[in-house]
Design an enzyme around this catalytic site. Structure first.
Site, mmCIF file in Angstrom:
data_model
loop_
_atom_site.group_PDB
_atom_site.id
_atom_site.type_symbol
_atom_site.label_atom_id
_atom_site.label_comp_id
_atom_site.label_asym_id
_atom_site.label_seq_id
_atom_site.Cartn_x
_atom_site.Cartn_y
_atom_site.Cartn_z
ATOM 1 N N GLY A 86 1.349 -1.369 0.058
ATOM 2 C CA GLY A 86 -0.505 -0.158 0.054
ATOM 3 C C GLY A 86 0.735 1.282 0.195
ATOM 4 N N CYS A 87 0.321 2.129 -0.955
ATOM 5 C CA CYS A 87 1.118 3.602 -0.630
ATOM 6 C C CYS A 87 1.437 3.776 1.260
ATOM 7 C CB CYS A 87 0.062 4.649 -1.111
ATOM 8 S SG CYS A 87 -1.535 5.138 -0.888
ATOM 9 N N TYR A 88 1.127 3.865 2.026
ATOM 10 C CA TYR A 88 1.516 4.677 3.259
ATOM 11 C C TYR A 88 1.724 3.451 3.993
ATOM 12 C CZ TYR A 88 -2.831 8.075 3.718
ATOM 13 O OH TYR A 88 -3.981 9.219 2.806
ATOM 14 N N PRO A 89 1.932 2.584 3.500
ATOM 15 C CA PRO A 89 2.477 1.559 4.536
ATOM 16 C C PRO A 89 4.075 1.492 3.884
ATOM 17 C CG PRO A 89 0.687 0.009 3.852
ATOM 18 C CD PRO A 89 -0.126 1.562 3.241
ATOM 19 N N THR A 90 3.681 1.676 2.781
ATOM 20 C CA THR A 90 5.753 1.862 1.971
ATOM 21 C C THR A 90 6.343 2.860 3.157
ATOM 22 O OG1 THR A 90 4.519 1.633 -0.480
ATOM 23 C CG2 THR A 90 6.596 2.360 -0.083
#
Length: 308
Positions: A113-117
């Protein structure tokens, strides 16, 4: 011989970005369905079975259905949805954390995911090194450009009377939380506070830390040095060594980028730190990561076609 590639969901934001990055690349032979076939199950099944690699740019349930349609084939799959990020049998597509060899040899790869990245790039290496505790109650504050919400949110933010700021995730059950906990090796789930701002693309992910309440005497300098060493050879992730930056901005007209920059700020007493990741939610946070994984799976230089 060119790799046969099918993008299921090529008309969506992520799919369009991936196609743009692949334009002119002779290593791939794209299987393209016309508008009448895109939602035809039989046509999609044929395309999935004909491909060497398929990239799924679909909602979660549709991505699961696509995997079922591909059963019986030898097609390798990169899933850009959140449907398989912590699923058994899937390799998490974050080469800097999981390892390039694991992705190169995987049949099923789930894009982060973008935030988890941003969160994982900051926290996972430090927890592994023992510099941050695995049992800490971590908080993630983040803002993203509105393109990450898909066509409906794009239309909302580009309409007259669009919001200036949208905070959400107040049910504490955001779908990104499981992968944050799992791949950072944490004992507790994170408190995740996401928001959307009126910029098309871009993302800032921040993890505030009360270092003075932790054991082991962690300092901002030690954390920064550890991250710098960890990403020393990465061509995609960089660590800024200048801690005197007065502000971090998201530009409303920022160009596409597939890189990510990490920063560590600390106060003079050493008690507090703020870990910050700056990335493009459509780049390293989505389509750029998919291209990076595709390159690795095909034995190509991982940055081929990336905007760095």
């Amino acid at each position: 011989m060119a790799t046969r590639l099918f993008i299921d969901g090529a008309a969506g934001t992520t799919g369009l970005e991936i196609r743009e990055r692949l334009a002119g690349r002779s290593e791939f032979d794209l299987i393209v369905l016309d508008d009448a076939q895109r939602k035809d199950e039989a046509a999609r099944r044929d395309a999935l079975h004909a491909a060497d690699i398929a990239i799924l740019c679909l909602p979660d349930d549709a991505a699961k259905d696509a995997v079922k349609l591909a059963e019986g084939s030898g097609t390798r799959i990169i899933d850009a949805s959140s449907a398989h990020r912590v699923a058994e049998g899937w390799t998490y597509g974050f080469p800097e954390l999981i390892g390039h060899a694991a992705i190169a040899n995987a049949r099923f790869v789930s894009n982060p995911g973008c935030y988890p990245t941003g969160f994982l790039a900051l926290v996972a290496p430090l927890v592994r090194a023992g510099l941050l505790p695995a049992d800490w109650p971590y908080t993630v504050n983040a803002v993203s450009g509105y393109s990450g919400g898909g066509n409906a949110l794009i239309a909302r933010f580009e309409a007259e009377g669009a919001p200036a700021f949208r905070a959400y995730g107040y049910d504490m059950a955001h779908k990104h939380r499981p992968e944050m906990r799992a791949y950072a090796g944490l004992e507790h789930g994170v408190i995740f506070a996401p928001a959307v701002v009126p910029a098309y693309r871009g993302m800032i992910v921040e993890v505030p830390l009360h270092l003075g309440a932790m054991t082991g005497d962690p300092t901002a300098d030690r954390l920064r040095d550890a991250l710098s060493e960890y990403y020393r050879e990465s061509e995609v992730v960089s660590v800024c060594t200048d801690s005197s930056v007065p502000e971090i901005l998201l530009e409303s007209s920022a160009p596409p980028s597939d890189s990510m920059t990490l920063q560590v700020f600390g106060n003079s007493g050493g008690w507090h730190a703020r870990l910050v990741a700056v990335l493009d939610n459509l780049g390293k946070g989505a389509s750029g990561a998919a291209i990076q994984n595709l390159n690795i799976m095909c034995g190509l230089p991982e940055t081929t076609g990336l905007r760095l």
